[in-house]
Design a protein around this motif. Structure first.
Motif, PDB file in Angstrom:
ATOM      1  N   HIS A  92      55.186 100.992  57.764  1.00 24.72           N
ATOM      2  CA  HIS A  92      56.265 100.566  58.658  1.00 24.72           C
ATOM      3  C   HIS A  92      56.006  99.243  59.375  1.00 24.72           C
ATOM      4  CE1 HIS A  92      59.028 103.985  58.420  1.00 24.72           C
ATOM      5  NE2 HIS A  92      57.954 104.718  58.231  1.00 24.72           N
ATOM      6  N   GLU A 132      53.347  91.495  63.474  1.00 27.93           N
ATOM      7  CA  GLU A 132      54.563  91.930  64.169  1.00 27.93           C
ATOM      8  C   GLU A 132      54.255  92.227  65.628  1.00 27.93           C
ATOM      9  OE1 GLU A 132      57.836  93.868  61.276  1.00 27.93           O
ATOM     10  OE2 GLU A 132      56.253  95.233  61.910  1.00 27.93           O
ATOM     11  N   LEU A 159      55.120  94.869  68.567  1.00 30.62           N
ATOM     12  CA  LEU A 159      55.601  96.232  68.749  1.00 30.62           C
ATOM     13  C   LEU A 159      55.708  96.547  70.230  1.00 30.62           C
ATOM     14  CD1 LEU A 159      53.239  97.940  66.135  1.00 30.62           C
ATOM     15  CD2 LEU A 159      55.504  96.951  65.733  1.00 30.62           C
ATOM     16  N   ASN A 172      59.677  93.067  67.314  1.00 29.45           N
ATOM     17  CA  ASN A 172      60.100  93.408  65.951  1.00 29.45           C
ATOM     18  C   ASN A 172      60.479  94.882  65.801  1.00 29.45           C
ATOM     19  OD1 ASN A 172      57.575  91.207  65.358  1.00 29.45           O
ATOM     20  ND2 ASN A 172      59.559  90.807  64.396  1.00 29.45           N
ATOM     21  N   LYS A 173      59.747  95.760  66.488  1.00 29.87           N
ATOM     22  CA  LYS A 173      60.037  97.187  66.412  1.00 29.87           C
ATOM     23  C   LYS A 173      59.653  97.855  67.736  1.00 29.87           C
ATOM     24  CE  LYS A 173      59.342  97.801  61.409  1.00 29.87           C
ATOM     25  NZ  LYS A 173      58.916  96.432  61.057  1.00 29.87           N
ATOM     26  N   PRO A 233      64.796  97.665  65.548  1.00 26.91           N
ATOM     27  CA  PRO A 233      64.733  99.084  65.157  1.00 26.91           C
ATOM     28  C   PRO A 233      63.969  99.919  66.179  1.00 26.91           C
ATOM     29  CG  PRO A 233      64.080  97.639  63.336  1.00 26.91           C
ATOM     30  CD  PRO A 233      64.137  96.785  64.567  1.00 26.91           C
ATOM     31  N   SER A 238      66.864 104.503  65.116  1.00 26.28           N
ATOM     32  CA  SER A 238      66.843 104.066  63.719  1.00 26.28           C
ATOM     33  C   SER A 238      66.221 105.109  62.807  1.00 26.28           C
ATOM     34  CB  SER A 238      66.066 102.750  63.588  1.00 26.28           C
ATOM     35  OG  SER A 238      66.595 101.754  64.438  1.00 26.28           O
TER      36      SER A 238
END
Length: 338
Positions: free
Chosen positions: A149, A154, A156, A221-222, A255, A309
């Motif tokens: 994932h 990224e 988070l 990003n997430k 997401p 999501s």
């Protein structure tokens, strides 16, 4: 919505199952002389009601529902299923089957000695052990999805302390490099401890106050969240502030991924923020809170399914629209009254 004091939980999910096992093993349960499967189910439901701490304690009823569902899978209500059906159910639960006697009744290989009460020895206690194993292994099962994932570098975002999220990030760290932003709640102040524990494992962590959520969201990003309860409509209950974060996430097309053991599945529906909630002083949630003691807080935020999501559970990955399938497998509708 009720206005009450927030009460500490006396039993965790695992502790409540151990209490059930202790009651049965010590023969403290008030059961008929030769109890049927239905007698055990009735007793388990009554014990669940005794142990749970008010209407907002979802965790104890959830694990007791799961025990009852495993019992139903292992046995029909009159004691034994036909061999083919029983063997199919046992294989689904990862248990070993052995044939016995000319009548070919089926028993389970367990660590319990054979007693006069075959239902308890071969069905009830093994069902309890099965649920205990699920609770103990759920984090490891969720972590199997960790490497799929994330992309390297990224950013988070996490909110409040979640052991499940912590373990997931530590597992992902083995194959990915990423930055973590921890949002600090204004009531429980557990974000600092979360950031500290992440930092101990050489993760790149930044702690920031909740009021910075809007400013930092464009970098994220997430979002990874733990959860208090997953509701049957695909929504969730979580720490106050979660709804605002999810609304921002949708605005910025970020997401939102929820990590949870399947024992957090709660077969109830919420319609707004007041369906399952209590009004409490922030000082009742955290005596060290810096929030004005005259203010009023809520126990949970309800997040509707359109803001989520993906759910990653120890039983697999589900969208909010498909989570009902897991409810059907994990519980029996007969037991939603607990």
């Amino acid at each position: 919505m009720n206005t009450q004091k927030a009460q500490p939980r006396l039993y965790s999910s695992k502790e409540s199952i151990l209490a059930l096992k202790a009651h049965l093993s010590a023969k403290q349960a008030k059961l008929p002389k030769n109890p049927t499967i239905e007698d055990y189910i009735t007793y388990i439901k009554k014990l669940s009601n005794r142990l749970k701490q008010g209407p907002l304690d979802f965790w104890i009823p959830n694990v007791f529902r799961r025990v009852i569902q495993v019992i139903r899978l292992m046995s029909s209500e009159d004691g034994f299923l036909p061999n083919k059906d029983k063997e199919k159910n046992f294989k689904a639960l990862g248990l070993t089957i052995q044939r016995q006697s000319s009548r070919s009744k089926t028993t389970v290989e367990t660590g319990f000695e054979t007693g006069s009460n075959a239902n308890q020895q071969y069905i009830i206690l093994p069902a309890i052990e099965q649920v205990l194993e699920e609770l103990e292994a759920h984090s490891d099962d969720i972590n199997t999805f960790a490497s799929t994932h994330f992309f390297t570098n990224e950013v988070l975002l996490v909110y409040e302390y979640s052991t499940t999220v912590l373990n997931f990030l530590l597992s992902a760290k083995k194959t990915r490099n990423f930055e973590i932003i921890v949002l600090e709640s204004e009531t429980e102040n557990l974000g600092k401890q979360f950031a500290t524990d992440l930092g101990k494992h050489q993760l790149n962590v930044t702690l920031t106050p909740f009021t910075n959520a809007y400013a930092i969201m464009q970098r994220v990003n997430k979002i990874l969240l733990g959860v208090d309860a997953i509701l049957k409509n695909g929504g969730l209950l979580m720490h106050p502030g979660t709804y605002a974060i999810c609304v921002l996430a949708k605005q910025f097309a970020v997401p939102v991924i929820v990590l949870s053991g399947a024992h957090k599945l709660t077969p109830k529906y919420a319609f707004d923020q007041t369906t399952f909630n209590q009004l409490v002083s922030p000082l009742k949630i955290n005596p060290n809170s810096t929030v004005d003691q005259m203010s009023i807080g809520i126990t949970f935020d309800y997040v509707p399914p359109e803001y989520i999501s993906l759910y990653i559970t120890n039983q697999g990955q589900y969208t909010p629209q498909s989570i009902y399938q897991l409810f059907s497998d994990f519980y029996n509708v007969k037991d939603e009254d607990i």
